[in-house]
Design an enzyme around this catalytic site. Structure first.
Site, PDB file in Angstrom:
ATOM      1  N   LYS A 108      29.505  62.417  10.503  1.00 17.10           N
ATOM      2  CA  LYS A 108      29.371  62.275   9.050  1.00 17.10           C
ATOM      3  C   LYS A 108      29.462  60.803   8.642  1.00 17.10           C
ATOM      4  N   ALA A 134      34.612  73.780  12.972  1.00 17.76           N
ATOM      5  CA  ALA A 134      35.981  73.297  12.805  1.00 17.76           C
ATOM      6  C   ALA A 134      36.786  74.207  11.879  1.00 17.76           C
ATOM      7  N   HIS A 135      36.166  74.625  10.756  1.00 15.32           N
ATOM      8  CA  HIS A 135      36.938  75.425   9.797  1.00 15.32           C
ATOM      9  C   HIS A 135      37.184  76.835  10.306  1.00 15.32           C
ATOM     10  N   GLY A 143      21.034  68.217  16.663  1.00 22.11           N
ATOM     11  CA  GLY A 143      19.725  67.566  16.766  1.00 22.11           C
ATOM     12  C   GLY A 143      19.245  67.061  15.420  1.00 22.11           C
ATOM     13  N   GLY A 195      18.807  72.355  16.447  1.00 24.94           N
ATOM     14  CA  GLY A 195      19.967  72.955  15.785  1.00 24.94           C
ATOM     15  C   GLY A 195      20.684  71.894  14.969  1.00 24.94           C
ATOM     16  N   HIS A 212      27.637  71.024 -17.180  1.00 28.37           N
ATOM     17  CA  HIS A 212      26.305  70.413 -17.291  1.00 28.37           C
ATOM     18  C   HIS A 212      26.462  68.914 -17.454  1.00 28.37           C
ATOM     19  N   LYS A 260      44.936  66.257  26.346  1.00 28.29           N
ATOM     20  CA  LYS A 260      44.652  65.451  27.542  1.00 28.29           C
ATOM     21  C   LYS A 260      44.202  64.027  27.224  1.00 28.29           C
ATOM     22  N   THR A 268      37.415  67.357  19.576  1.00 22.32           N
ATOM     23  CA  THR A 268      35.994  67.034  19.421  1.00 22.32           C
ATOM     24  C   THR A 268      35.710  66.624  17.984  1.00 22.32           C
TER      25      THR A 268
HETATM   26  P1  FAD Z   1      38.089  70.881  20.082  1.00 21.59           P
HETATM   27  O1  FAD Z   1      37.946  70.160  18.809  1.00 21.59           O
HETATM   28  O2  FAD Z   1      37.000  70.774  21.078  1.00 21.59           O
HETATM   29  O3  FAD Z   1      39.462  70.379  20.712  1.00 21.59           O
HETATM   30  C1  FAD Z   1      39.879  70.788  21.962  1.00 21.59           C
HETATM   31  C2  FAD Z   1      40.856  69.763  22.491  1.00 21.59           C
HETATM   32  O4  FAD Z   1      41.498  70.307  23.638  1.00 21.59           O
HETATM   33  C3  FAD Z   1      40.208  68.467  22.954  1.00 21.59           C
HETATM   34  O5  FAD Z   1      40.846  67.372  22.352  1.00 21.59           O
HETATM   35  C4  FAD Z   1      40.417  68.468  24.450  1.00 21.59           C
HETATM   36  O6  FAD Z   1      40.603  67.170  24.998  1.00 21.59           O
HETATM   37  C5  FAD Z   1      41.682  69.276  24.586  1.00 21.59           C
HETATM   38  N1  FAD Z   1      41.863  69.907  25.898  1.00 21.59           N
HETATM   39  C6  FAD Z   1      40.966  70.649  26.583  1.00 21.59           C
HETATM   40  N2  FAD Z   1      41.508  71.115  27.723  1.00 21.59           N
HETATM   41  C7  FAD Z   1      42.784  70.638  27.750  1.00 21.59           C
HETATM   42  C8  FAD Z   1      43.850  70.789  28.662  1.00 21.59           C
HETATM   43  N3  FAD Z   1      43.753  71.541  29.763  1.00 21.59           N
HETATM   44  N4  FAD Z   1      45.018  70.153  28.379  1.00 21.59           N
HETATM   45  C9  FAD Z   1      45.158  69.402  27.262  1.00 21.59           C
HETATM   46  N5  FAD Z   1      44.168  69.256  26.357  1.00 21.59           N
HETATM   47  C10 FAD Z   1      43.008  69.875  26.605  1.00 21.59           C
HETATM   48  N6  FAD Z   1      32.016  71.577  13.019  1.00 21.59           N
HETATM   49  C11 FAD Z   1      32.094  71.697  11.678  1.00 21.59           C
HETATM   50  O7  FAD Z   1      32.692  72.677  11.187  1.00 21.59           O
HETATM   51  N7  FAD Z   1      31.550  70.758  10.843  1.00 21.59           N
HETATM   52  C12 FAD Z   1      30.884  69.691  11.326  1.00 21.59           C
HETATM   53  O8  FAD Z   1      30.399  68.866  10.550  1.00 21.59           O
HETATM   54  C13 FAD Z   1      30.759  69.550  12.726  1.00 21.59           C
HETATM   55  N8  FAD Z   1      30.103  68.491  13.247  1.00 21.59           N
HETATM   56  C14 FAD Z   1      30.036  68.359  14.605  1.00 21.59           C
HETATM   57  C15 FAD Z   1      29.337  67.284  15.115  1.00 21.59           C
HETATM   58  C16 FAD Z   1      29.231  67.111  16.482  1.00 21.59           C
HETATM   59  C17 FAD Z   1      28.483  65.932  17.028  1.00 21.59           C
HETATM   60  C18 FAD Z   1      29.870  68.034  17.363  1.00 21.59           C
HETATM   61  C19 FAD Z   1      29.818  67.849  18.857  1.00 21.59           C
HETATM   62  C20 FAD Z   1      30.570  69.109  16.863  1.00 21.59           C
HETATM   63  C21 FAD Z   1      30.648  69.298  15.480  1.00 21.59           C
HETATM   64  N9  FAD Z   1      31.305  70.381  14.911  1.00 21.59           N
HETATM   65  C22 FAD Z   1      31.368  70.530  13.561  1.00 21.59           C
HETATM   66  C23 FAD Z   1      31.959  71.394  15.748  1.00 21.59           C
HETATM   67  C24 FAD Z   1      33.478  71.137  15.812  1.00 21.59           C
HETATM   68  O9  FAD Z   1      33.698  69.843  16.312  1.00 21.59           O
HETATM   69  C25 FAD Z   1      34.151  72.179  16.688  1.00 21.59           C
HETATM   70  O10 FAD Z   1      33.813  73.474  16.240  1.00 21.59           O
HETATM   71  C26 FAD Z   1      35.658  72.003  16.643  1.00 21.59           C
HETATM   72  O11 FAD Z   1      36.045  70.732  17.071  1.00 21.59           O
HETATM   73  C27 FAD Z   1      36.340  73.066  17.505  1.00 21.59           C
HETATM   74  O12 FAD Z   1      37.712  72.882  17.433  1.00 21.59           O
HETATM   75  P2  FAD Z   1      38.679  73.345  18.610  1.00 21.59           P
HETATM   76  O13 FAD Z   1      40.052  73.058  18.122  1.00 21.59           O
HETATM   77  O14 FAD Z   1      38.359  74.728  19.024  1.00 21.59           O
HETATM   78  O15 FAD Z   1      38.325  72.436  19.867  1.00 21.59           O
HETATM   79  P1  NAD Z   2      22.974  74.755  18.073  1.00 21.67           P
HETATM   80  O1  NAD Z   2      23.261  76.071  18.649  1.00 21.67           O
HETATM   81  O2  NAD Z   2      23.192  74.514  16.637  1.00 21.67           O
HETATM   82  O3  NAD Z   2      21.435  74.385  18.308  1.00 21.67           O
HETATM   83  C1  NAD Z   2      20.863  74.397  19.573  1.00 21.67           C
HETATM   84  C2  NAD Z   2      19.377  74.530  19.384  1.00 21.67           C
HETATM   85  O4  NAD Z   2      18.779  74.310  20.628  1.00 21.67           O
HETATM   86  C3  NAD Z   2      18.946  75.909  18.891  1.00 21.67           C
HETATM   87  O5  NAD Z   2      18.063  75.779  17.814  1.00 21.67           O
HETATM   88  C4  NAD Z   2      18.291  76.510  20.111  1.00 21.67           C
HETATM   89  O6  NAD Z   2      17.266  77.429  19.790  1.00 21.67           O
HETATM   90  C5  NAD Z   2      17.754  75.268  20.788  1.00 21.67           C
HETATM   91  N1  NAD Z   2      17.526  75.419  22.225  1.00 21.67           N
HETATM   92  C6  NAD Z   2      18.281  76.091  23.125  1.00 21.67           C
HETATM   93  N2  NAD Z   2      17.727  75.995  24.356  1.00 21.67           N
HETATM   94  C7  NAD Z   2      16.615  75.224  24.212  1.00 21.67           C
HETATM   95  C8  NAD Z   2      15.623  74.757  25.112  1.00 21.67           C
HETATM   96  N3  NAD Z   2      15.652  75.098  26.398  1.00 21.67           N
HETATM   97  N4  NAD Z   2      14.619  73.987  24.623  1.00 21.67           N
HETATM   98  C9  NAD Z   2      14.570  73.667  23.308  1.00 21.67           C
HETATM   99  N5  NAD Z   2      15.476  74.094  22.421  1.00 21.67           N
HETATM  100  C10 NAD Z   2      16.490  74.850  22.868  1.00 21.67           C
HETATM  101  O7  NAD Z   2      23.747  73.715  19.001  1.00 21.67           O
HETATM  102  P2  NAD Z   2      24.010  72.159  18.821  1.00 21.67           P
HETATM  103  O8  NAD Z   2      23.139  71.589  17.784  1.00 21.67           O
HETATM  104  O9  NAD Z   2      23.999  71.600  20.200  1.00 21.67           O
HETATM  105  O10 NAD Z   2      25.495  72.138  18.296  1.00 21.67           O
HETATM  106  C11 NAD Z   2      26.561  72.709  19.093  1.00 21.67           C
HETATM  107  C12 NAD Z   2      27.602  73.335  18.232  1.00 21.67           C
HETATM  108  O11 NAD Z   2      28.273  72.351  17.467  1.00 21.67           O
HETATM  109  C13 NAD Z   2      27.005  74.327  17.274  1.00 21.67           C
HETATM  110  O12 NAD Z   2      27.532  75.592  17.591  1.00 21.67           O
HETATM  111  C14 NAD Z   2      27.446  73.928  15.934  1.00 21.67           C
HETATM  112  O13 NAD Z   2      28.066  74.984  15.264  1.00 21.67           O
HETATM  113  C15 NAD Z   2      28.446  72.813  16.150  1.00 21.67           C
HETATM  114  N6  NAD Z   2      28.101  71.753  15.192  1.00 21.67           N
HETATM  115  C16 NAD Z   2      28.280  72.008  13.871  1.00 21.67           C
HETATM  116  C17 NAD Z   2      27.920  71.072  12.951  1.00 21.67           C
HETATM  117  C18 NAD Z   2      28.100  71.373  11.505  1.00 21.67           C
HETATM  118  O14 NAD Z   2      28.813  72.312  11.184  1.00 21.67           O
HETATM  119  N7  NAD Z   2      27.499  70.624  10.604  1.00 21.67           N
HETATM  120  C19 NAD Z   2      27.363  69.866  13.342  1.00 21.67           C
HETATM  121  C20 NAD Z   2      27.169  69.641  14.691  1.00 21.67           C
HETATM  122  C21 NAD Z   2      27.558  70.599  15.607  1.00 21.67           C
END
Ligand code: FAD
Ligand code: NAD
Length: 468
Positions: A51, A322-323, A187, A184, A446, A34, A41
């Site tokens: 990163k 993502a992985h 944060g 989490g 090492h 879209k 994401t």
């Molecule tokens: P998404 O990446 O969310 O992609 C879904 C796509 O579908 C989007 O582009 C959306 O626009 C599109 N879409 C939705 N509905 C429609 C529709 N009806 N028609 C067309 N397109 C549509 N994970 C890690 O493993 N390592 C990390 O370091 C990491 N860091 C993160 C940091 C942040 C700030 C956030 C928010 C997330 C992070 N994540 C990380 C989590 C990771 O981004 C997600 O787990 C991953 O992107 C999920 O992949 P996905 O393909 O399921 O969905």
């Molecule tokens: P998260 O689930 O990692 O952490 C959310 C945190 O919020 C938890 O510790 C939870 O106990 C706390 N929480 C929930 N309700 C609360 C409340 N009412 N008051 C205070 N604390 C509360 O979620 P996130 O940090 O928002 O990340 C979302 C997703 O994105 C995660 O599932 C994560 O896997 C993914 N992500 C992954 C990476 C990475 O792999 N390095 C980086 C960023 C995001």
């Protein structure tokens, strides 16, 4: 009308990888996204931009805090140019998303930009930005629509003062006081970015420890180090209200004893998890069922209740990583090609990209205790490594949990420099069902941080680390 063997809806790491694998296996493939850029994401507002900011802020922090001890003197003040830092982050994102477009073209995958919506189980209508629409036919579909930030019922995200990770990746000023709800992954990663850049950062966490789903020893170590860096933590605090004025946000929470505490910041980052995203997807037209929590329901083959429609990634159960989404994309493509793929969800590693990094795979000590498994534990402190002393990265440890009788590795938990990369060794070992002694007997170069893995394995095998 164009007809495809497979249509993938969503171009995040789940969707684009699924599309590539389908194309590799000879299927005529379409991908629908879209937004204007591919990558979802992860590439646009997740993994990659976060990163990039972690790396940039780390450079700044090192220049201010650590250069001098290395004998590097900078005349005058080191300054942050936030605008430039954010612009660099965006150029990293742009290069990556363009790379996905290149991969789609290379694999002859048709890309459609617009909102994909099921008309029925084999037809998808794509509503484009210019108001036009197009319908394609797909023998099979893969829903990979990902997730969006979730919030608390009483919080209205105004995207100005009360923000999600998406806005936090593009701020125009360094907050004076960033109050973060949720200790989490998001944060802590984004909290560390702004702490390094000079913000006061307070993290309010509902549970009694940060990163509560990881091994408790990692929560303790990371909180200790982040506290030293000046981040403030309020665990066992329940946020009850968030109010905003033009320039301030007031957050009220109940502390451990139920007494109200007030926090005043100029920005409040809400990072309490993410919710599966299926808005506008027209699942009802195809008859696809959702779970009570809004996830697309799938069986062990990632197949929905409609036989030719599959779903992967953040929109289905399991870790939102993502992985994990990528593995599921490959899994569905290979299933469609008649193969018998396999994913071991126990061996999907979890990483927090703070510095020190945190990484883990397999079972935590808490999980092993709950399951009544008898295990032994070997731990090795990073500070005992020559490599750590050379770089100055002495925080953290590697902990290996192994079955008490068979010595099979059951869980590996790490905090320290570059452990995001070191965890791959643990995943490999566990995929091959290695014992702790198997790892202990392998040569590790090492001086490297990886030596901590060998030493922890020696400690787990029969408590005989060589360097502690
Ligand atoms: P998404 O990446 O969310 O992609 C879904 C796509 O579908 C989007 O582009 C959306 O626009 C599109 N879409 C939705 N509905 C429609 C529709 N009806 N028609 C067309 N397109 C549509 N994970 C890690 O493993 N390592 C990390 O370091 C990491 N860091 C993160 C940091 C942040 C700030 C956030 C928010 C997330 C992070 N994540 C990380 C989590 C990771 O981004 C997600 O787990 C991953 O992107 C999920 O992949 P996905 O393909 O399921 O969905
Ligand atoms: P998260 O689930 O990692 O952490 C959310 C945190 O919020 C938890 O510790 C939870 O106990 C706390 N929480 C929930 N309700 C609360 C409340 N009412 N008051 C205070 N604390 C509360 O979620 P996130 O940090 O928002 O990340 C979302 C997703 O994105 C995660 O599932 C994560 O896997 C993914 N992500 C992954 C990476 C990475 O792999 N390095 C980086 C960023 C995001």
């Amino acid at each position: 009308m164009s007809t495809y063997d497979v249509a993938v809806i969503g171009s995040g790491p789940g969707g684009y990888v699924a599309a590539i694998r389908c194309a590799q296996l000879g299927m005529k493939t379409a991908i629908i996204e879209k937004y204007d850029t591919l990558g979802g994401t992860c590439l646009n507002v997740g993994c990659i931009p976060s990163k990039a900011l972690l790396d940039s802020s780390h450079h700044y922090y090192d220049a201010v805090k650590h250069f001098e001890e290395h004998g590097i003197e900078i005349p005058g003040d080191v300054k942050v140019n936030l605008e430039k830092m954010i612009a660099r982050k965006q150029s990293v994102v742009d290069t990556n998303t363009a790379g996905i477009k290149y991969l789609m073209d290379k694999n002859k995958i048709d890309v459609f930009h617009g909102l994909g919506s099921f008309k029925d189980a084999t037809h998808i209508t794509i509503a484009k930005a210019d108001g036009k629409s197009e319908t394609i036919e797909a023998k099979n579909s893969i829903i990979a629509t990902g997730s969006k930030p979730s919030t608390l019922p009483f919080i209205e995200i105004d995207k100005k003062r009360i923000i999600t990770s998406t806005e936090a990746l593009s701020l125009t000023e360094i907050p004076k006081h960033l109050v973060i709800i949720g200790g989490g992954v998001i944060g802590l990663e984004l909290g560390q970015v702004y702490r390094r850049l000079g913000a006061e950062v307070s993290v309010i966490e509902y549970m009694d420890r940060i990163i509560p789903t990881m091994d408790a020893s990692l929560s303790k170590e990371l909180q200790k180090v982040l506290k030293k860096q000046g981040m403030k933590f309020y665990t066992s605090h329940k946020v009850t209200a968030v109010k905003t004025t033009a320039k301030k946000v007031i957050i009220t929470a109940d502390d451990k004893k139920g007494n109200p505490v007030e926090f005043e910041g100029d920005y409040c980052l809400v990072s309490v998890g993410r919710r599966p995203y299926t808005d506008g997807l027209g699942l009802e037209n195809a008859g696809v069922k959702l779970s009570e929590t809004g996830q697309v329901e799938v069986n062990d083959h990632l197949q929905t209740n409609v036989a030719n429609i599959y779903a992967i990634g953040d929109v289905v159960r399991g870790a939102m990583l993502a992985h994990k989404a990528e593995e599921e994309g490959v899994f569905v493509a290979e299933t469609l090609a008649g193969q018998k793929p396999h994913i071991d969800y126990n061996l999907i590693p979890g990483v927090v990209y703070t510095w020190p990094e945190v990484a883990a795979v397999g079972k935590t000590e808490e999980e092993l205790k709950d399951a009544g498994v008898s295990y032994k534990s070997g731990q090795f402190a990073m500070r005992a490594l020559g490599r750590s002393r050379a770089s100055g990265d002495i925080d953290g440890f590697v902990k290996i949990l192994a079955d008490a009788s068979t010595d099979e590795v059951l869980g590996v938990h790490m905090c320290g420099a570059r452990v995001a990369d070191l965890i791959a060794e643990a995943v490999t070992a566990m995929e091959f069902r290695a014992s702790a002694e198997d790892i202990a007997r392998m040569s590790h170069a090492h001086p490297t941080y990886a030596e901590a893995v060998k030493e922890a394995a020696l400690a787990a095998t029969d408590n005989r680390p060589l360097h502690s």
